[in-house]
Design a protein around this motif. Sequence first.
Motif, PDB file in Angstrom:
ATOM      1  N   ARG A 127       2.329 -50.213 -23.066  1.00 43.58           N
ATOM      2  CA  ARG A 127       1.622 -50.925 -24.135  1.00 43.58           C
ATOM      3  C   ARG A 127       2.542 -52.045 -24.605  1.00 43.58           C
ATOM      4  NH1 ARG A 127      -0.603 -48.528 -28.450  1.00 43.58           N
ATOM      5  NH2 ARG A 127      -1.066 -46.616 -27.283  1.00 43.58           N
ATOM      6  N   GLN A 158      -3.311 -43.703 -19.675  1.00 46.29           N
ATOM      7  CA  GLN A 158      -3.187 -45.056 -19.143  1.00 46.29           C
ATOM      8  C   GLN A 158      -2.243 -45.059 -17.931  1.00 46.29           C
ATOM      9  OE1 GLN A 158      -4.931 -47.590 -19.876  1.00 46.29           O
ATOM     10  NE2 GLN A 158      -3.851 -49.231 -18.813  1.00 46.29           N
ATOM     11  N   GLU A 162      -3.030 -46.598 -14.299  1.00 46.93           N
ATOM     12  CA  GLU A 162      -2.193 -47.637 -13.710  1.00 46.93           C
ATOM     13  C   GLU A 162      -1.606 -47.217 -12.370  1.00 46.93           C
ATOM     14  OE1 GLU A 162       0.511 -49.674 -16.253  1.00 46.93           O
ATOM     15  OE2 GLU A 162      -1.101 -50.341 -17.590  1.00 46.93           O
ATOM     16  N   GLU A 378      -4.410 -53.880 -28.363  1.00 50.52           N
ATOM     17  CA  GLU A 378      -4.054 -53.089 -27.180  1.00 50.52           C
ATOM     18  C   GLU A 378      -5.301 -52.510 -26.523  1.00 50.52           C
ATOM     19  OE1 GLU A 378      -1.669 -51.805 -24.320  1.00 50.52           O
ATOM     20  OE2 GLU A 378      -0.761 -52.673 -26.116  1.00 50.52           O
ATOM     21  N   ARG A 382      -6.737 -53.428 -22.740  1.00 53.54           N
ATOM     22  CA  ARG A 382      -6.921 -52.378 -21.727  1.00 53.54           C
ATOM     23  C   ARG A 382      -8.362 -52.360 -21.226  1.00 53.54           C
ATOM     24  NH1 ARG A 382      -3.281 -47.164 -23.827  1.00 53.54           N
ATOM     25  NH2 ARG A 382      -1.250 -48.148 -23.416  1.00 53.54           N
TER      26      ARG A 382
END
Length: 434
Positions: A127, A158, A162, A378, A382
């Motif tokens: 982040r 996350q 990723e 954020e 995303r």
Amino acid sequence: MSTKFNMDARGFLQTLNKLERRFDELTSRESQRRVYENNGVNPEPLDHRLYVLAHEVFTNTGWSMDLFSAAACFDVALMDECRRFLRGSASVVRRYGLPVWLYDLMSASTLAAYTGEPSDRMPKCIRVLTPRELAIRGMAKGRKRFGTKKQRKEDVWQFVRETHRLGAFTMLKWGEQEPKSLSIARMMLTDPGIGMSMLRDDAGVDDMGAVPDYRYRRVVAYEEELMDEVGRWDAEHRDGVSATDDGCGFAAIGARYLRDAERLIEAYRQLWDTETPRSRDVLLSAGNRDGDRDMPLWQNPLTLRNLAISLLGSALSSDLIVGFEERDRRTFNRGVEQLREAMTIVGESGFAMMPRLLIDRYDPGVESLLYCSEEESETQQRLFRDLCEGMACVVLHRVTDDLPVRQMAIALIECELGQYEDLITDCETAACQK
């Protein structure tokens, strides 16, 4: 029997080596001295060469952001973490191959998500952090290195996203010579767990002691069988008028897109008052060889779910899929509106431009982010990356030419919309010159 994937590990390692050298140059004592002499202000906080090399290896993920942040802020702890990760990655790829490196990262992210314990492999800058927040995390110990409890919970999931985004990108960029690479990349964006499992078809992953559970092969075969059936159904039910050939095949893809979308909406509405299993239960049944495999094509929720993803991507299709499976009329109608919006773009501007224009409609824009809280900003960023990834998924499902689809999907995963548009222009120009 597993065989070694034909991946360009040499090209990957050469690029990784260039990245490591550039990172060392930017974080050297000489670079730090120049910044100190400039009153502590880094005149080039984001080096263009570092940006290009980092994206060629780690694409649009937190590992790239770790490198940028370390080079801009000279955070000693983060610089050391980056060097360890770069050298560790090179060592694993050199010794065992790219699929093993990817499988290992995905295993670490999956474990972190299910235990709630952040992994040391998770990027610190997964982040956006201010230099002060970065310094505080560098001094913290244990879980606190990864922020508050709420942030940790969000960030481990996350981390999963990723690693699979990186996996899809790696198979597309460094797996041109591997026949399975496109299907693995597509599955990593559609069904991440199955996409990860497909890496077990590589002998290197198999030799490392990966769980010897090959049910995923039955799932993959079943999903491919269903989509082939949809293709045959479409061929049998066309109105007899084919789309005008534009030399790139995009006109035919667009016409098929519109037919599939209309049929999907019709199928969902016909089944609305009928009790149906959830698509994930059908998926599990396919792996276990139980359940009704002879379910009519347009009554099979897995067919509908996969078709929805092929039309809107994983992110945007969720309203349509969840709305139907939970019989939530409001959510479902919102999903239909989103699909109708995409159909309108395809009808007016063509399939090739649909991902670009649809992303534009949902992009909050830089200016709006200036008025958001850090948490809202954020979340918005995303969601934007997820949307771009979803459009890459659509392209991988719909475009059949190997080289263009790789380049198009990579540009979308990277959120490089200008590059994506240039690829479309180049394709159309080349078609006109034939």
